[in-house]
Motif scaffolding. Sequence first.
Motif, PDB file in Angstrom:
ATOM      1  N   ARG A  65      11.476  -3.040  -4.483  1.00  0.00           N
ATOM      2  CA  ARG A  65      10.406  -3.830  -4.388  1.00  0.00           C
ATOM      3  C   ARG A  65      10.920  -4.142  -2.540  1.00  0.00           C
ATOM      4  NH1 ARG A  65       6.246  -6.393  -7.458  1.00  0.00           N
ATOM      5  NH2 ARG A  65       5.307  -4.401  -8.713  1.00  0.00           N
ATOM      6  N   LEU A  66      10.118  -3.136  -1.945  1.00  0.00           N
ATOM      7  CA  LEU A  66      11.160  -3.414   0.195  1.00  0.00           C
ATOM      8  C   LEU A  66       9.902  -4.474   0.720  1.00  0.00           C
ATOM      9  CD1 LEU A  66      13.031  -1.973   2.085  1.00  0.00           C
ATOM     10  CD2 LEU A  66      11.232  -0.510   2.448  1.00  0.00           C
ATOM     11  N   ARG A  67      10.295  -5.684   0.990  1.00  0.00           N
ATOM     12  CA  ARG A  67       9.639  -6.247   1.517  1.00  0.00           C
ATOM     13  C   ARG A  67      10.138  -6.906   3.441  1.00  0.00           C
ATOM     14  NH1 ARG A  67       6.349  -4.477  -1.132  1.00  0.00           N
ATOM     15  NH2 ARG A  67       5.176  -5.049  -2.263  1.00  0.00           N
ATOM     16  N   LEU A  68       9.101  -7.173   4.613  1.00  0.00           N
ATOM     17  CA  LEU A  68      10.050  -7.740   5.551  1.00  0.00           C
ATOM     18  C   LEU A  68      10.426  -9.564   5.087  1.00  0.00           C
ATOM     19  CD1 LEU A  68       9.940  -6.367   8.213  1.00  0.00           C
ATOM     20  CD2 LEU A  68       7.625  -7.309   9.053  1.00  0.00           C
ATOM     21  N   VAL A  69      11.650  -9.600   4.745  1.00  0.00           N
ATOM     22  CA  VAL A  69      11.753 -11.161   5.127  1.00  0.00           C
ATOM     23  C   VAL A  69      12.608 -12.214   6.686  1.00  0.00           C
ATOM     24  CG1 VAL A  69      13.508 -12.726   3.474  1.00  0.00           C
ATOM     25  CG2 VAL A  69      12.059 -10.473   2.790  1.00  0.00           C
ATOM     26  N   ALA A  70      11.446 -12.697   6.360  1.00  0.00           N
ATOM     27  CA  ALA A  70      11.940 -13.668   7.924  1.00  0.00           C
ATOM     28  C   ALA A  70      13.252 -14.996   7.033  1.00  0.00           C
ATOM     29  CB  ALA A  70      10.997 -14.585   8.165  1.00  0.00           C
ATOM     30  N   SER A  71      14.275 -15.441   7.830  1.00  0.00           N
ATOM     31  CA  SER A  71      15.503 -15.972   7.194  1.00  0.00           C
ATOM     32  C   SER A  71      15.916 -17.092   7.982  1.00  0.00           C
ATOM     33  CB  SER A  71      16.403 -15.160   6.070  1.00  0.00           C
ATOM     34  OG  SER A  71      17.258 -14.688   6.900  1.00  0.00           O
ATOM     35  N   ALA A  97       1.085  -1.318   0.214  1.00  0.00           N
ATOM     36  CA  ALA A  97      -0.736  -0.072  -0.709  1.00  0.00           C
ATOM     37  C   ALA A  97       0.444   1.456  -0.006  1.00  0.00           C
ATOM     38  CB  ALA A  97      -1.219  -0.194   1.362  1.00  0.00           C
ATOM     39  N   LEU A  98       2.434   1.274   0.890  1.00  0.00           N
ATOM     40  CA  LEU A  98       2.858   2.494   1.046  1.00  0.00           C
ATOM     41  C   LEU A  98       3.081   2.395  -0.524  1.00  0.00           C
ATOM     42  CD1 LEU A  98       4.520   2.067   4.306  1.00  0.00           C
ATOM     43  CD2 LEU A  98       3.083   3.121   4.144  1.00  0.00           C
ATOM     44  N   GLU A  99       4.354   1.433  -0.963  1.00  0.00           N
ATOM     45  CA  GLU A  99       4.113   1.526  -2.559  1.00  0.00           C
ATOM     46  C   GLU A  99       3.498   2.259  -3.281  1.00  0.00           C
ATOM     47  OE1 GLU A  99       6.850  -1.716  -3.014  1.00  0.00           O
ATOM     48  OE2 GLU A  99       4.928  -2.231  -4.038  1.00  0.00           O
ATOM     49  N   ARG A 100       2.122   2.355  -3.088  1.00  0.00           N
ATOM     50  CA  ARG A 100       1.329   2.914  -3.851  1.00  0.00           C
ATOM     51  C   ARG A 100       0.934   3.954  -3.374  1.00  0.00           C
ATOM     52  NH1 ARG A 100      -1.017  -2.328  -3.396  1.00  0.00           N
ATOM     53  NH2 ARG A 100      -2.895  -2.016  -1.864  1.00  0.00           N
ATOM     54  N   THR A 123       9.606   3.488   6.905  1.00  0.00           N
ATOM     55  CA  THR A 123       9.374   2.377   5.944  1.00  0.00           C
ATOM     56  C   THR A 123       8.648   3.421   4.691  1.00  0.00           C
ATOM     57  OG1 THR A 123       9.566   1.367   8.014  1.00  0.00           O
ATOM     58  CG2 THR A 123       8.415   0.556   5.605  1.00  0.00           C
ATOM     59  N   ALA A 124       8.272   4.703   4.466  1.00  0.00           N
ATOM     60  CA  ALA A 124       7.235   5.292   3.521  1.00  0.00           C
ATOM     61  C   ALA A 124       8.484   5.326   2.768  1.00  0.00           C
ATOM     62  CB  ALA A 124       6.597   6.213   3.884  1.00  0.00           C
ATOM     63  N   ASP A 125       9.387   6.456   3.268  1.00  0.00           N
ATOM     64  CA  ASP A 125      10.913   6.429   2.394  1.00  0.00           C
ATOM     65  C   ASP A 125      11.533   5.349   1.944  1.00  0.00           C
ATOM     66  OD1 ASP A 125       9.628   9.419   2.945  1.00  0.00           O
ATOM     67  OD2 ASP A 125      11.339   9.660   4.531  1.00  0.00           O
ATOM     68  N   ALA A 126      11.661   4.861   2.904  1.00  0.00           N
ATOM     69  CA  ALA A 126      12.672   2.954   1.956  1.00  0.00           C
ATOM     70  C   ALA A 126      11.992   2.797   1.298  1.00  0.00           C
ATOM     71  CB  ALA A 126      12.838   2.528   3.031  1.00  0.00           C
TER      72      ALA A 126
END
Lengths: 348, 348
Positions: free
Chosen positions: A266-272, A190-193, A253-256
């Motif tokens: 694309r900025l995503r919250l990635v678990a690893s 949503a932030l991306e949009r 985060t919105a700026d990032a």
Amino acid sequence: MPRADLALVGFGHVGRRFAQLLEQHRELLRRDHQLDVRIIGISTARHGSTFDEAGVDVNGANARRAAGQNLGACGTSLEIIGRLARSDATLRVMVETTTLGMVDGQPAIGHVEAALDGRCHAITANKGPVAFAYRTLNDKACRAGCSFLFEGAVMDGIPIFNLVRETMPAVRVLGFRGIVNTTTQHILAALERGEPFAEALARMQAEGIAEADASLDVEGWDPAAKAAALANVLMDGDVTPHLVERVGLGPSTADAVRAAAAAGRRLRLVASASGRGRNVRAAVRLTEIEPDDILFTLPDTANALVLTTDLLGEIAVCQMAGNLTQTAYGLLSDLVTIARRSAVERRA
Amino acid sequence: MPRADLALVGFGHVGRRFAQLLEQHRELLRRDHQLDVRIIGISTARHGSTFDEAGVDVNGANARRAAGQNLGACGTSLEIIGRLARSDATLRVMVETTTLGMVDGQPAIGHVEAALDGRCHAITANKGPVAFAYRTLNDKACRAGCSFLFEGAVMDGIPIFNLVRETMPAVRVLGFRGIVNTTTQHILAALERGEPFAEALARMQAEGIAEADASLDVEGWDPAAKAAALANVLMDGDVTPHLVERVGLGPSTADAVRAAAAAGRRLRLVASASGRGRNVRAAVRLTEIEPDDILFTLPDTANALVLTTDLLGEIAVCQMAGNLTQTAYGLLSDLVTIARRSAVERRA
């Protein structure tokens, strides 16, 4: 026909959807798994409890909760589990759907322990027990001759734990990375949009997808708990959510997100996680995803997990859209696993 | 400890890699599945056969095949299967890895039938039997009390059939679409980069990924057979590869790839099906993939299958890079399934 008595500990969105799904599949459980299932107890933390060894009135309980009324005063959750343990059914199953306790995984761990101590099977959609206490609870379940299952804890009912346990014999999981929190995935998209953070979060809360305490999603605790659960079960890890390196979404985060988008990423919250046994290290990080990455195209309520394995290379499993039915289905699939195991034991 | 005697029917790339993988996992099969496995026969269509009821010299057979020599003259494949059927092992397993017979699925169907008639289990990485004769062979296997398994037939060893059968109880598959042929995926990606068709195909042949008769890949027969297999098993369909609407790659494909790329899309060979039972319709079509589609980002030797289901919505399973070991692993996982089923029966 063998009977399975169930007690539902927790009766919020997921618990109620599970009760509904169970009703819809009652005949299938009888036909395909020779199991007659009934719910004999329901308990909640703040809305009372109900118990009837002949089967509770689930529709009535549903209506009372929808109207904001109490279920009754049949005892605490631990007392309801105690009464389940005294049932003479072939299978006694505690179905745990309380909310995630991020400090120490309680009260869910206590519920699972009480069930196993009473020689009841324990199934849960709650990440807490498997994220905080997998080894202890699994050992306890083995000693009790009972099952401790949690398919719905990660990516809802999409098979992850079952996938590795049932269909990938001899394969070793070397690591994973993925998007396992729907709320933050939706917010980042949503932030991306150009949409505001608060509106996107409100949508996830309205659909019952965000945790009751939304900071668990936004601060990355939910994906950290899932990373711990996956690391503990799939990689023989020994981590808790607090040992997972973790970042969440914040004011910057919105700026990032915009900076990543400007660079075509694309900025995503990635678990690893990577490593093995006591050397497993897990993390939840805001990560810029390249356009040629399978995580790049995921729709904004999708989850995906990429497993790195020895024999099968990288395998990705994607849930294209999550909803409550899928979480509830995880519990149904755990119930079927218990029915199958029980059928094997009855033949023995 | 129960013994499993195996006969390998077909000893090409896949059969030899399976023998190697089996050797590497012999101890695991003993420890985790209480099974002592040995290969007592190997047969080929054009390079002879070998049989020894005490176990054949697999390394020697490998060396002879690598040197272009015959294995011996111990009988036809059907005769080797007949000798397997006379073994006194607890489990007798025919491991079928001959090449796909696109006219009628032969000779593989005959091998599976002969095995089941001799009360041997049949496992195959060959799409033919499940694409052409799933219902008949499955019925025959049920009557014989034996297993007919084929996990490696689609997306190599990545669990697809096991995924649905073992981990998605009560879930109905309503349809699927996906990329299930590595050779054409690689060629289309190469054409996109401006590379010549022939070079890309030659690479896949050199790696043993392309079918021995590459026209089976290029003309879409291989994905059509896989679509038929998936439709028959997952959707209770009744189709053969000849009933699958099918296009392949042709002289105009390079132009179409460039036109799609110019529009920001990618041309891919997509297998799909919808409907149920006798109404299932399957197709293999050159399809322009949009950038927001999960199939868009797949690496050029990747496969992916998106299942549409009732309870779990859309689930995608992706094999990020295919190789021979993965195909051979499909056979190993089938062998473990048979070992597990046998263990259940022995306890009964």
